[in-house]
Design an enzyme around this catalytic site. Structure first.
Site, short mmCIF file in Angstrom:
data_model
loop_
_atom_site.label_atom_id
_atom_site.label_comp_id
_atom_site.label_asym_id
_atom_site.label_seq_id
_atom_site.Cartn_x
_atom_site.Cartn_y
_atom_site.Cartn_z
N LYS A 182 0.85 -1.20 0.00
CA LYS A 182 0.00 0.00 0.00
C LYS A 182 0.88 1.25 0.00
CE LYS A 182 -0.42 -0.29 5.06
NZ LYS A 182 -1.29 -0.75 6.17
N TYR A 192 14.62 30.10 9.46
CA TYR A 192 13.35 30.70 9.89
C TYR A 192 13.23 30.73 11.41
CZ TYR A 192 11.20 30.68 5.23
OH TYR A 192 10.89 30.92 3.92
N MET A 247 10.84 24.55 3.56
CA MET A 247 10.11 23.78 2.55
C MET A 247 11.06 23.03 1.61
SD MET A 247 7.29 25.08 -0.20
CE MET A 247 6.20 25.80 1.01
C1 LIG Z 1 -0.55 -1.76 6.92
C2 LIG Z 1 -1.10 -3.07 7.31
C3 LIG Z 1 -0.24 -4.18 7.45
C4 LIG Z 1 1.26 -4.05 7.40
O1 LIG Z 1 1.70 -3.53 8.63
P1 LIG Z 1 3.27 -3.26 8.95
O2 LIG Z 1 3.28 -2.81 10.37
O3 LIG Z 1 3.70 -2.18 8.02
O4 LIG Z 1 3.97 -4.53 8.72
C5 LIG Z 1 -0.82 -5.42 7.66
N1 LIG Z 1 -2.15 -5.56 7.78
C6 LIG Z 1 -3.01 -4.51 7.70
C7 LIG Z 1 -4.47 -4.73 7.85
C8 LIG Z 1 -2.51 -3.23 7.47
O5 LIG Z 1 -3.34 -2.20 7.40
#
Ligand SMILES: *Cc1c(COP(=O)(O)O)cnc(C)c1O
Length: 388
Positions: free
Chosen positions: A50, A269, A317
Site C-alpha cells: 500500500k 526561519y 520547505m
Molecule cells: C498496513 C497493514 C499491514 C502491514 O503492517 P506493517 O506494520 O507495516 O507490517 C498489515 N495488515 C493490515 C491490515 C494493514 O493495514
C-alpha cells in the site's frame, strides 16, 4: 502557436539537477521478503505494498517481489489493486479497505479480493456474486483494535445468518494487531484469543493476523498467512532489539551552499538556532516538501563522509541546514552528497528524533528526488548504481 504550452513535470529530476537522490535497493527488498517468508513458513506471506509500497514505488517494489517468487499481495485502496493488477495478471491481490459504495463490479472486473469490513460490504459483494457467479472474499474482523473490520456484534450476526455469505468463497479471515511492536503488551494475547474465538464461529477459512512485528511474536501469531509491510522496506520489526532486516532506502541530499558564520548569528526561519561559536553551515536542497519532516529541525542528524552532523535551525520547505563545524573543511564542497537516510542514518532512529515513526518518513518521501533503483531483478547486481 499559443503563448502557453503544457508544462513538463518537474518530477523525476535528472540525477545532475536533483536536490537529492533516493536510492531503493530492490535486492535488499527481495532478501527481506525471503527472510520474512522463511520466518513465517509454513504460513504464506502476502507483502503489503500500500501507499506506493511505503513510498518506494509500487511498480518497482512489486516487480522485485514478484521476481523473488511472491504471488500474493495486500494493498489498502481499490486503485492500488487496479494498478498492481495491470502489471501482474497472475497474482492474488487483497484490498484491505474492502469495497467502497457501488464499487463491487469494478473490483470484480480487476480480479481483486476485497477484505470485507462490515455487513454492508458483505451484502454488496454477495449480491454481485449471486448475479454473476462465485466470488472470492476475505473477511476482516475486529479483534480489539477498533479501527477496521466487523465488530463483534456483526460477527455474531454473520455467524447466526451464514446466508449473508451466499455466493462468496471466503478465502481468509483477517484481523490486525494494535501493539505487535510491544511483545510484552497484554493486548497481543487478548487479540489472539478474540480472533480465535470469533473466527471459530464463522465458516471455515484460512486465517491471517500478523503484520511485520506480529511475525516476530512467534508461531502462535502466524496462522496461514502473514502480511508484512514496513519491515520489507528495512524498518526494524523488533524495536529495542537488533534489526534483522536489510537497508532498502537511502536518501542522499546535495550540498548547494556552504558558509561560515560568526558566533551569535542565527540560522534559518524563526532564528531557531543560534551559533555559540563561529560555525560552518551546509545547506542541503531537501525540505519538508520532500517529506523531510519539519519536526527534524534542531533534532535530526545526517552523515557526511562517515561522520554525524546535526540538523540546525528549522527545516524549511526546500532547504535544510547542517552544522558541519566539526568536519574537516578541506573535505567538504558544494555538490557533495550528504546521507539523510541510510548509510549510517538509521531510519528508526531518525523517525524517533522527529517524534514520529519510520512508516511516516517512508510514505512521505517526496516526488522531487531522482529515484534510482539498484540490484533489481533482471538488471543484474549493481546495475543502475552508477554514479551520476
Ligand atoms: C498496513 C497493514 C499491514 C502491514 O503492517 P506493517 O506494520 O507495516 O507490517 C498489515 N495488515 C493490515 C491490515 C494493514 O493495514
Amino acid at each position: 502557436m499559443s503563448a502557453t504550452a503544457p508544462m513538463t513535470s518537474p518530477e523525476h529530476a535528472s540525477p545532475e539537477h536533483a536536490g537529492a537522490i533516493l536510492e531503493i535497493d530492490l535486492g535488499a527488498l527481495s532478501a527481506n521478503y525471503l527472510l520474512l517468508r522463511d520466518r513465517a513458513a509454513p504460513a504464506e506471506c502476502a507483502p503489503v505494498v500500500k501507499a506506493n509500497a511505503y513510498g518506494t514505488g509500487l511498480s518497482e517494489a512489486a516487480g522485485a517481489l514478484y521476481g523473488a517468487g511472491c504471488r500474493r499481495f495486500c494493498v489498502a485502496h481499490i486503485a492500488e489493486g487496479i494498478a498492481l493488477r495491470a502489471a501482474h495478471a497472475d497474482v492474488e491481490i487483497i484490498v484491505l479497505h474492502g469495497l467502497m459504495p457501488a464499487s463491487a463490479a469494478e473490483v470484480a472486473r480487476h480480479g481483486l479480493i476485497p477484505a470485507l469490513n462490515d455487513l454492508g460490504q458483505i451484502a454488496q459483494w454477495s449480491a454481485l456474486a449471486i448475479e454473476t457467479g462465485p466470488l472470492p472474499a476475505c473477511i476482516q474482523i475486529d479483534s480489539g483494535m477498533a479501527r477496521l473490520g466487523l465488530p463483534a456484534d456483526e460477527v455474531a450476526l454473520l455467524a447466526a445468518e451464514p446466508d449473508r455469505l451466499a455466493g462468496l468463497e471466503v478465502r481468509t479471515v483477517i484481523s490486525h494487531l494494535a501493539c505487535a511492536d510491544e511483545p510484552e503488551n497484554p493486548l497481543n494475547r487478548r487479540q489472539l484469543e478474540s480472533f480465535n474465538r470469533q473466527r471459530a464461529t464463522l465458516p471455515r477459512a484460512a486465517a491471517s493476523l500478523a503484520n511485520s512485528s506480529g511475525i516476530f511474536l512467534g508461531p502462535d501469531y502466524h496462522f496461514d498467512l502473514v502480511r508484512p509491510g514496513v519491515s520489507l522496506y528495512g524498518v526494524n520489526p523488533t524495536p529495542g532489539r537488533p534489526n534483522p532486516m536489510r537497508e532498502v532506502v537511502r536518501l542522499k541530499g546535495r550540498i548547494i551552499q556552504l558558509r561560515q558564520i560568526d558566533s551569535d548569528r542565527s540560522v534559518g526561519y524563526g532564528a531557531a538556532w543560534r551559533a555559540e561559536r563561529p560555525s560552518r553551515i551546509a545547506t542541503v536542497a531537501v525540505g519538508y516538501a520532500d517529506g523531510y519532516l519539519r519536526s527534524l529541525g534542531n533534532r535530526g542528524f545526517c552523515v557526511i563522509g562517515g561522520a554525524r552532523a546535526p540538523i540546525v535551525g528549522r527545516v524549511s520547505m526546500d532547504l535544510t541546514t547542517i552544522d558541519v563545524s566539526a568536519l574537516d573543511p578541506s573535505r567538504l564542497a558544494v555538490g557533495d552528497e550528504v546521507s539523510l537516510l541510510g548509510d549510517g542514518v538509521d531510519i528508526d532512529e531518525l523517525a524517533e528524533a522527529a517524534g514520529s515513526i519510520a512508516h511516516e518518513l517512508l510514505t512521505g518521501l517526496g516526488s522531487r528526488y531522482h529515484r534510482r533503483y539498484v540490484n533489481g531483478p533482471g538488471n543484474g547486481p549493481g546495475n543502475g548504481a552508477g554514479k551520476p
